[in-house]
Design a protein around this motif. Structure first.
Motif: not given
Ligand SMILES: Cc1cc2nc3c(=O)[nH]c(=O)nc-3n(C[C@H](O)[C@H](O)[C@H](O)COP(=O)(O)OP(=O)(O)OC[C@H]3O[C@@H](n4cnc5c(N)ncnc54)[C@H](O)[C@@H]3O)c2cc1C
Ligand SMILES: NC(=O)c1ccc[n+]([C@@H]2O[C@H](COP(=O)([O-])OP(=O)(O)OC[C@H]3O[C@@H](n4cnc5c(N)ncnc54)[C@H](O)[C@@H]3O)[C@@H](O)[C@H]2O)c1
Length: 585
Positions: A538-539, A567-570, A531-534
């Motif tokens: 991001x991880x 990359x920093x978390x959003x 579901x995260x991919x869908x």
């Protein structure tokens, strides 16, 4: 009869809707049946759900007009039943497997007048000869395996006497479940007002289908629809040289009936079907030999997961394997009298290397699309060389001229994009979305898959090997993070610490490329990742998710938390300013 391997001949090496339609999330078969109830309760105006008051088909037309603002088929025709229309139906679906069923339910939700043409049995492969009966056999045989595992039970202070089973009882469980779910599916369609026509459908043109059954003059006819969806599925592939007798040499179609339990069974192919049946057969007391064309077993798995699967699913069991060999000739036997003979040929040199004699042989070498007889030439289309119907990413059938054939779609096993039940259903929903004018493309890399062995193996996306290839081409860095079930309290409480999860992602952005899990309930655990991919998470987005303790889901919690991304978390969005809700006391 006890099987044996013989080597023959010199020079042969021994082997070794919308508006008033309530939105109902439809995923599983049982959920789909519940969805029918919800629709019935919540809608007076949903297509053909209520049969009282305004005629159902008028309602269909009105729902459709409201949704589209009156546009229809660019040529402005309306449903015949809605008054003076050009077509009998908005949508006609050829084939009622899980794909066709999923498409039909979604079509009705959108207010489309829908019919299905089914030539054999409602539910298709999954319900009658696939997912459903195989999972019933796996459930029963898994229980037997567990109860026979004295050491495991003793470690929890449990002792059991001798464990026995009734083969016919196990077979009946699978058969009964398939029959119940087939009935549920049929009832769900009838309750929603989907017309079910019996017969094999074929194209007259891209709005007209004729259907019938050979030798049955009482069955059949011709109908028209604005849009047509091909959902004709697949059948087992049997390589040339192999003769199926259905008793000693058989495919999954026969094996699911569990008519007998051979002492020694050779399984040709170590894919999903082979692996799941090896789990069933070994739990019921058979010895298994895999014959696999590729030079490693479970060739479709991520290499590391395949190695672990070999340690848990193959090595400790009565299973051996021959890899890099093709079964080129298989002669049927007679149970208890004459063995099955399997000629093995080296995959690379094409030299005959061995002849095996076993009690039975399961041919699990993949599936081929069931697309013959559709008269695709009538719509200017043809199958590819393997028999699959070529489609665009919107599931539109691609014609011989390379362009989409207007108003014709193909979903599920028949298009070969991803031969899984839930993929077929998701493609059906996607096709309907495109039919109603909401452009939709299913991200197949977000579709999870699982092998229901004990323990289960599941994944979404790419293997580590595929991800590294992609990274080399596109010039980015791949990172891999892993966790073990051994550190998970729930798994340890169950004494089921054998297992791991691994995530493969882009080091620069945290994009999830693949997640693999082997371990207890891996098939259920994969959905947080898929579901995260869908939803393009991001991880690092997943690090903030909270998991109940102690649960197996903490295996993934730990996995995500250990991931290191450049990359920093959003920034997290502010919690919604709604009425405060306190936790239930
Ligand atoms: C042993 C086994 C176990 C499996 N386990 C799983 C699992 O655990 N999970 C999973 O996701 N997938 C599993 N699968 C795969 C899954 O069953 C298929 O991917 C799925 O059934 C495909 O659905 P479909 O609707 O495309 O086709 P099908 O289910 O094959 O249905 C097609 C239907 O179309 C009908 N038909 C064909 N031609 C015509 C015509 N011309 N006119 C009218 N009707 C026609 C057929 O009679 C059939 O009913 C398994 C498969 C097997 C064999
Ligand atoms: N749990 C699930 O989701 C599930 C379960 C069962 C089946 N299925 C679906 O059913 C389909 C069919 O499953 P399957 O296991 O038959 O196919 P598969 O494609 O998964 O595996 C077939 C295997 O057979 C080998 N093979 C092919 N011809 C051979 C030959 N002549 N000799 C030796 N080896 C040979 C291939 O190398 C391959 O490893 C799959 O596409 C799968 O999606 C899914």
């Amino acid at each position: 009869m006890k099987g044996k391997t013989v080597t023959r001949g010199t020079g042969l090496s021994p082997f070794g809707g919308k508006r008033s339609c309530r939105r109902v999330s439809i995923t599983t078969v049982s959920a789909k049946v519940n969805a029918v109830d919800s629709l019935k309760r919540g809608v007076g105006t949903c297509a053909k759900v209520s049969t009282k008051g305004v005629s159902s088909s008028v309602r269909v037309a009105s729902v459709w007009r409201e949704r589209t603002g009156g546009r229809r088929d660019q040529g402005s025709v309306s449903c015949r039943a809605g008054g003076g229309s050009a077509y009998d139906y908005d949508v006609c679906i050829i084939g009622c497997g899980v794909g066709g069923h999923g498409a039909a339910l979604h079509a009705v939700q959108q207010g489309l007048k829908t019919c299905i043409i089914e030539g054999h049995d409602i539910g298709g492969t999954c319900v009658n000869r696939g997912c459903v009966p195989s999972k019933a056999l796996l459930a029963a045989s898994g229980r037997i395996r567990e109860m026979q595992n004295e050491m495991h039970l003793k470690a929890m202070g449990i002792q059991v006497g001798s464990v026995s089973f009734d083969r016919q009882g196990v077979a009946d469980h699978a058969n009964q479940l398939a029959s119940n779910i087939q009935g549920n599916l049929k009832n769900s369609l009838i309750a929603l007002g989907v017309d079910i026509h019996t017969g094999m459908g074929k194209f007259v043109d891209n709005h007209t289908i004729s259907y019938g059954l050979p030798g049955r003059v009482d069955v059949g006819g011709q109908l028209t629809a604005k849009d047509i969806i091909i959902a004709t599925g697949s059948v087992p592939f049997v390589p040339p040289g192999i003769k199926i007798d259905g008793k000693t040499v058989f495919t999954s179609d026969h094996a699911l009936k569990l008519e007998w339990i051979p002492d020694w069974v050779a399984i040709i192919g170590s894919g999903y079907i082979g692996l799941e049946f090896s789990d069933v057969y070994t739990a019921l007391g058979s010895e298994v030999t895999f014959i696999e064309a590729v030079d490693k077993i479970m060739p479709g798995f991520d290499n590391e997961i395949a190695r672990l699967a070999q340690r848990t699913l193959i090595t400790p069991r009565n299973i051996d394997f021959r890899t890099g060999v093709l079964a080129t000739n298989v002669k049927a036997g007679i149970p208890g009298v004459k063995p099955v003979e399997i000629e093995l040929t080296d995959f690379k040199t094409k030299e005959k290397v061995d002849v095996m004699e076993v009690d039975a042989c399961l041919v699990a070498t993949g599936r081929v699309p069931f697309t013959q007889g559709l008269s695709l030439d009538k719509i200017g289309a043809e199958t590819d060389r393997r028999g699959f119907v070529p489609v665009t990413e919107k599931m539109e059938v691609v014609g011989k001229n390379g362009k989409p054939v207007p108003n014709v779609y193909c979903i599920g096993d028949a298009n070969g994009k991803y031969m899984l039940a839930h993929a077929a259903s998701a493609q059906g929903i996607s096709a309907i979305e495109n039919i109603v004018g909401r452009s939709h493309v299913l991200n197949h890399l977000s579709v999870p898959a699982a092998c229901f062995t004990h323990p289960e193996v599941s994944f979404v996306g790419l293997t580590e090997e595929q991800a590294r290839e992609k990274a080399a081409e596109e010039k980015f860095e791949v990172a891999v993070v892993k966790t073990s079930f051994k550190a998970n309290s729930k798994a340890l409480a169950e004494l089921e610490g054998d297992g791991m999860a691994k995530a493969i992602y882009r080091k620069d952005t945290g994009e999830i490329l693949g997640v693999w899990i082997i371990g207890l309930h891996a098939a259920d655990l994969i959905h947080e990742a898929s579901n995260a991919v869908a939803t393009n998470q991001t991880i690092q987005d997943l690090k903030f998710n909270v998991h109940a303790h102690p649960t197996l889901s903490e295996v993934l919690d730990e996995l995500f938390k250990h991931a290191e991304v450049d990359a920093k978390p959003k920034p997290k969005s502010e919690p919604p300013k709604k009425t405060a809700v306190t936790a239930a006391s």
